[in-house]
Motif scaffolding. Sequence first.
Motif, PDB file in Angstrom:
ATOM      1  N   THR A   3      43.604  40.727  42.216  1.00 47.75           N
ATOM      2  CA  THR A   3      43.627  41.459  40.953  1.00 47.75           C
ATOM      3  C   THR A   3      42.581  42.543  40.943  1.00 47.75           C
ATOM      4  O   THR A   3      42.802  43.643  40.450  1.00 47.75           O
ATOM      5  CB  THR A   3      43.393  40.491  39.782  1.00 47.75           C
ATOM      6  OG1 THR A   3      44.403  39.498  39.805  1.00 47.75           O
ATOM      7  CG2 THR A   3      43.444  41.225  38.463  1.00 47.75           C
ATOM      8  N   ARG A   4      41.401  42.252  41.492  1.00 41.28           N
ATOM      9  CA  ARG A   4      40.326  43.240  41.486  1.00 41.28           C
ATOM     10  C   ARG A   4      40.744  44.480  42.266  1.00 41.28           C
ATOM     11  O   ARG A   4      40.491  45.609  41.865  1.00 41.28           O
ATOM     12  CB  ARG A   4      39.052  42.644  42.075  1.00 41.28           C
ATOM     13  CG  ARG A   4      37.905  43.625  42.073  1.00 41.28           C
ATOM     14  CD  ARG A   4      36.578  42.917  42.232  1.00 41.28           C
ATOM     15  NE  ARG A   4      36.330  42.040  41.092  1.00 41.28           N
ATOM     16  CZ  ARG A   4      35.178  41.422  40.879  1.00 41.28           C
ATOM     17  NH1 ARG A   4      34.177  41.563  41.709  1.00 41.28           N
ATOM     18  NH2 ARG A   4      35.022  40.640  39.831  1.00 41.28           N
ATOM     19  N   LEU A   5      41.421  44.286  43.410  1.00 38.70           N
ATOM     20  CA  LEU A   5      41.898  45.428  44.181  1.00 38.70           C
ATOM     21  C   LEU A   5      43.040  46.127  43.457  1.00 38.70           C
ATOM     22  O   LEU A   5      43.174  47.335  43.526  1.00 38.70           O
ATOM     23  CB  LEU A   5      42.352  44.969  45.576  1.00 38.70           C
ATOM     24  CG  LEU A   5      41.229  44.521  46.525  1.00 38.70           C
ATOM     25  CD1 LEU A   5      41.820  43.988  47.823  1.00 38.70           C
ATOM     26  CD2 LEU A   5      40.280  45.669  46.817  1.00 38.70           C
ATOM     27  N   GLU A  45      45.385  38.392  30.818  1.00 39.64           N
ATOM     28  CA  GLU A  45      44.053  38.348  30.218  1.00 39.64           C
ATOM     29  C   GLU A  45      43.057  37.654  31.151  1.00 39.64           C
ATOM     30  O   GLU A  45      41.922  38.118  31.335  1.00 39.64           O
ATOM     31  CB  GLU A  45      44.142  37.602  28.892  1.00 39.64           C
ATOM     32  CG  GLU A  45      42.901  37.673  28.030  1.00 39.64           C
ATOM     33  CD  GLU A  45      43.143  37.044  26.667  1.00 39.64           C
ATOM     34  OE1 GLU A  45      43.706  37.733  25.790  1.00 39.64           O
ATOM     35  OE2 GLU A  45      42.811  35.854  26.487  1.00 39.64           O
ATOM     36  N   SER A  46      43.493  36.544  31.759  1.00 34.13           N
ATOM     37  CA  SER A  46      42.619  35.803  32.679  1.00 34.13           C
ATOM     38  C   SER A  46      42.262  36.649  33.897  1.00 34.13           C
ATOM     39  O   SER A  46      41.116  36.606  34.377  1.00 34.13           O
ATOM     40  CB  SER A  46      43.305  34.506  33.129  1.00 34.13           C
ATOM     41  OG  SER A  46      43.532  33.645  32.039  1.00 34.13           O
ATOM     42  N   GLU A  47      43.215  37.401  34.396  1.00 32.91           N
ATOM     43  CA  GLU A  47      42.967  38.252  35.564  1.00 32.91           C
ATOM     44  C   GLU A  47      41.989  39.372  35.229  1.00 32.91           C
ATOM     45  O   GLU A  47      41.128  39.729  36.046  1.00 32.91           O
ATOM     46  CB  GLU A  47      44.295  38.820  36.085  1.00 32.91           C
ATOM     47  CG  GLU A  47      45.170  37.775  36.756  1.00 32.91           C
ATOM     48  CD  GLU A  47      46.559  38.293  37.080  1.00 32.91           C
ATOM     49  OE1 GLU A  47      47.161  37.810  38.055  1.00 32.91           O
ATOM     50  OE2 GLU A  47      47.059  39.184  36.353  1.00 32.91           O
ATOM     51  N   SER A  55      34.166  38.489  28.856  1.00 36.64           N
ATOM     52  CA  SER A  55      34.845  37.412  28.135  1.00 36.64           C
ATOM     53  C   SER A  55      36.251  37.815  27.699  1.00 36.64           C
ATOM     54  O   SER A  55      36.607  38.999  27.711  1.00 36.64           O
ATOM     55  CB  SER A  55      34.035  37.016  26.903  1.00 36.64           C
ATOM     56  OG  SER A  55      34.039  38.083  25.960  1.00 36.64           O
ATOM     57  N   ARG A  56      37.024  36.817  27.268  1.00 36.15           N
ATOM     58  CA  ARG A  56      38.385  37.085  26.783  1.00 36.15           C
ATOM     59  C   ARG A  56      38.359  37.956  25.524  1.00 36.15           C
ATOM     60  O   ARG A  56      39.230  38.805  25.335  1.00 36.15           O
ATOM     61  CB  ARG A  56      39.101  35.763  26.474  1.00 36.15           C
ATOM     62  CG  ARG A  56      39.504  34.987  27.715  1.00 36.15           C
ATOM     63  CD  ARG A  56      40.211  33.676  27.349  1.00 36.15           C
ATOM     64  NE  ARG A  56      40.584  32.938  28.544  1.00 36.15           N
ATOM     65  CZ  ARG A  56      41.737  33.104  29.199  1.00 36.15           C
ATOM     66  NH1 ARG A  56      42.624  33.970  28.746  1.00 36.15           N
ATOM     67  NH2 ARG A  56      42.004  32.387  30.273  1.00 36.15           N
ATOM     68  N   SER A  57      37.362  37.746  24.669  1.00 33.77           N
ATOM     69  CA  SER A  57      37.294  38.531  23.434  1.00 33.77           C
ATOM     70  C   SER A  57      37.078  40.018  23.734  1.00 33.77           C
ATOM     71  O   SER A  57      37.612  40.882  23.029  1.00 33.77           O
ATOM     72  CB  SER A  57      36.177  38.004  22.527  1.00 33.77           C
ATOM     73  OG  SER A  57      34.909  38.123  23.159  1.00 33.77           O
ATOM     74  N   VAL A  58      36.317  40.305  24.779  1.00 34.91           N
ATOM     75  CA  VAL A  58      36.105  41.705  25.183  1.00 34.91           C
ATOM     76  C   VAL A  58      37.416  42.314  25.652  1.00 34.91           C
ATOM     77  O   VAL A  58      37.761  43.450  25.283  1.00 34.91           O
ATOM     78  CB  VAL A  58      35.037  41.793  26.293  1.00 34.91           C
ATOM     79  CG1 VAL A  58      35.013  43.196  26.901  1.00 34.91           C
ATOM     80  CG2 VAL A  58      33.665  41.448  25.745  1.00 34.91           C
ATOM     81  N   ILE A  59      38.161  41.577  26.456  1.00 34.66           N
ATOM     82  CA  ILE A  59      39.449  42.077  26.959  1.00 34.66           C
ATOM     83  C   ILE A  59      40.431  42.271  25.817  1.00 34.66           C
ATOM     84  O   ILE A  59      41.145  43.292  25.754  1.00 34.66           O
ATOM     85  CB  ILE A  59      40.038  41.108  28.006  1.00 34.66           C
ATOM     86  CG1 ILE A  59      39.131  41.029  29.230  1.00 34.66           C
ATOM     87  CG2 ILE A  59      41.446  41.557  28.413  1.00 34.66           C
ATOM     88  CD1 ILE A  59      38.878  42.359  29.926  1.00 34.66           C
TER      89      ILE A  59
END
Length: 242
Positions: A3-5, A45-47, A55-59
């Motif tokens: 995912t990062r790539l 969201e997890s990725e 955090s999830r809230s930031v995403i």
Amino acid sequence: MSTRLLINAGPIKKRGRTLSDEVVEQLTEKIQSGSLEVGKKLPTESEFVEAFGVSRSVIREAISQLQARGLVETRHGVGTFVREPTVKDVIFDRSTISPGTTQELAAVLEVRACLESEAAGLAAQRRTDEQLAELERILRALVKEDISRDISVDVDFQFHEQIAKSTHNSHFLDLLRQLGKHAIPRSRLAIFDQEKAMYQQRLNMEHEAIFNAIAAQDADAARAAMRMHIINSRQRMRSASK
């Protein structure tokens, strides 16, 4: 591919803004550059949490901001996708700006004088040390004597983009990018060899004056330096077209 790539992201570092703003800036740039194509489904969201290290809230806040800007849309039960811009999303129609018309470019420069003088003032007040260092790096690349015209147009535009980014108001960057590189007068001017050194020297002095004012966090001086630079550019373009 990880995912990062996939999204070419790294851990976010807070630099005077909220973490969600940092995520929004990275994703907005990837969408506008085409790295994230229209219709492409975004990572989960997890990725995103794993890729950006937040955090999830930031995403969730970042995705909400992207939705508000009309850049993505969420389909219930399916996911979030890069959205196709509609006519109402377009602030300027680039087709109405003729690259070869001096009158049109003069009109665009009037808009730039208003837009970018305020951007420079805000950048002086809001820029981070990291953003100032990047602006200085671009400036040093721009003032090289052996820089080619094609490269100089790109670097010149990067200088103005970096100032827009330093306002921490994405609308300045969006507007500048919609005007495009053809709004940089040096992309149109035929500068003869005997005039090139003087022309380059004047531009360097103007860009350095803008940088120095932003470095000093002098908003009024930054506004004045940017306005003078664009007014001078407009005059140089008109003189060259006679």
